[in-house]
Motif scaffolding. Sequence first.
Motif, PDB file in Angstrom:
ATOM      1  N   GLY A  97      -6.126   2.152   8.034  1.00  0.00           N
ATOM      2  CA  GLY A  97      -6.179   3.143   9.117  1.00  0.00           C
ATOM      3  C   GLY A  97      -7.316   4.122   8.929  1.00  0.00           C
ATOM      4  O   GLY A  97      -8.436   3.737   8.617  1.00  0.00           O
ATOM      5  N   ARG A  98      -7.037   5.403   9.065  1.00  0.00           N
ATOM      6  CA  ARG A  98      -8.095   6.419   8.947  1.00  0.00           C
ATOM      7  C   ARG A  98      -8.400   6.707   7.479  1.00  0.00           C
ATOM      8  O   ARG A  98      -7.475   6.736   6.661  1.00  0.00           O
ATOM      9  N   PRO A  99      -9.676   6.945   7.130  1.00  0.00           N
ATOM     10  CA  PRO A  99      -9.986   7.247   5.732  1.00  0.00           C
ATOM     11  C   PRO A  99      -9.271   8.530   5.282  1.00  0.00           C
ATOM     12  O   PRO A  99      -9.273   9.512   6.010  1.00  0.00           O
ATOM     13  N   PRO A 100      -8.649   8.501   4.114  1.00  0.00           N
ATOM     14  CA  PRO A 100      -7.901   9.671   3.643  1.00  0.00           C
ATOM     15  C   PRO A 100      -8.799  10.718   3.001  1.00  0.00           C
ATOM     16  O   PRO A 100      -8.501  11.254   1.936  1.00  0.00           O
ATOM     17  N   VAL A 101      -9.926  10.985   3.625  1.00  0.00           N
ATOM     18  CA  VAL A 101     -10.873  11.951   3.083  1.00  0.00           C
ATOM     19  C   VAL A 101     -10.806  13.178   3.976  1.00  0.00           C
ATOM     20  O   VAL A 101     -11.116  13.099   5.170  1.00  0.00           O
ATOM     21  N   HIS A 102     -10.357  14.273   3.438  1.00  0.00           N
ATOM     22  CA  HIS A 102     -10.156  15.460   4.269  1.00  0.00           C
ATOM     23  C   HIS A 102     -11.240  16.471   3.947  1.00  0.00           C
ATOM     24  O   HIS A 102     -11.168  17.188   2.953  1.00  0.00           O
ATOM     25  N   VAL A 103     -12.259  16.470   4.759  1.00  0.00           N
ATOM     26  CA  VAL A 103     -13.354  17.406   4.541  1.00  0.00           C
ATOM     27  C   VAL A 103     -13.521  18.231   5.813  1.00  0.00           C
ATOM     28  O   VAL A 103     -13.248  17.761   6.915  1.00  0.00           O
TER      29      VAL A 103
END
Length: 359
Positions: free
Chosen positions: A37-43
């Motif tokens: 799904g969506r990349p788990p990178v929270h920037v």
Amino acid sequence: MKRFVPEAVWIERGEADTAVARAVRARFPGSVELFDGRPPVHVTSVRDGKRALVLQRHRGSFLRHCPAGTSGLVCCNYLVVNLASNCPMDCSYCFLQDYLADTPALAAYTNVDEALSEVDTVIRAHPERQFRIGTGELSDSLALDPLTGLSELLVPFFAARRNAVLELKTKTDCVDALLDLDPRGQVVVSWSMNAAAVVERDEAGTATFAERLAAARRVQAAGYRVGFHFDPLVEFEGWEAGYAAAIDAIAGAVDRSAIAWVSLGSLRLSGGLAQAVRNRPQLGYVLGAELVAGADGKARVWRGLRLRMYRFMVERLRAAFGAAPLYLCMEPAPVWERVMGEVPTDRALALRLAAGAAW
Ligand code: SF4
């Protein structure tokens, strides 16, 4: 320059066996994580996004026209193929700070075969045209290359085609992988250059001026044509001497017959970029300068200063590089007329630059 090593690498699960993902897995010293799904990178910002690398499929088309195709600006019919988004370096004036504000993660796309298939379809449909296609719009063309090995896919693809030239535009010296490949006249490696004072002040994490020149010499010796972009030209105390020294240094390092093109451009500020630049004290002078809106809605320093800087550069560049093609990037016809003494049609300019790229 120091090679970029991300703090973390995330790979979309179904893409783990693609050429790009395999290259990164082999070269990244840490362990990689898979995601669905969506990349788990929270920037939350483009600067923050530069620390981790995401490998994922690109959804949608890859190829598009350079935004200079805006009416009112002289255009060179340049196409861009976006194979990455965001960049590990951190130039104070970079438009990505605004352009990628809603999608700030640093990403390299894994479905390169689909991108090349799209390029192939377009250039086969128009055998009469000479295409110039670049990968350096939403990222630097070579900054991720030591990890992704992308040039090993791109150079042979373009080397096998006669009506398209690839431009790899960079502020790095990451050229090692290029040296063993044969471009067969179809690849131009270009450097964004600036006065050394601007490189030091505004271009964090990039190769030094001398490193870029050394890299240009290496690729030229390996059979590539080279290009140079003075964009953005930046006014600072002593700018004439600074830019003259930069031109002289290039002229002393590179064979002028190998220069495919040289471009000039001025700083262009969207509303969002002007906001971002407020946090960059080194560019404070721009916000205090008189700015005028261009045909594309972006603010530029006032025309009188642009004309003065362009004329100075054109005179010096012509003296140093003879007939190498020069062009202004994203400027309207009246500026072309007053600096270059002509206003080429889009088609004529495209043909001239394509001819500059041809051996
Ligand atoms: S090298 Fe280019 S893409 Fe990277 S931060 Fe600088 S201007 Fe932006």
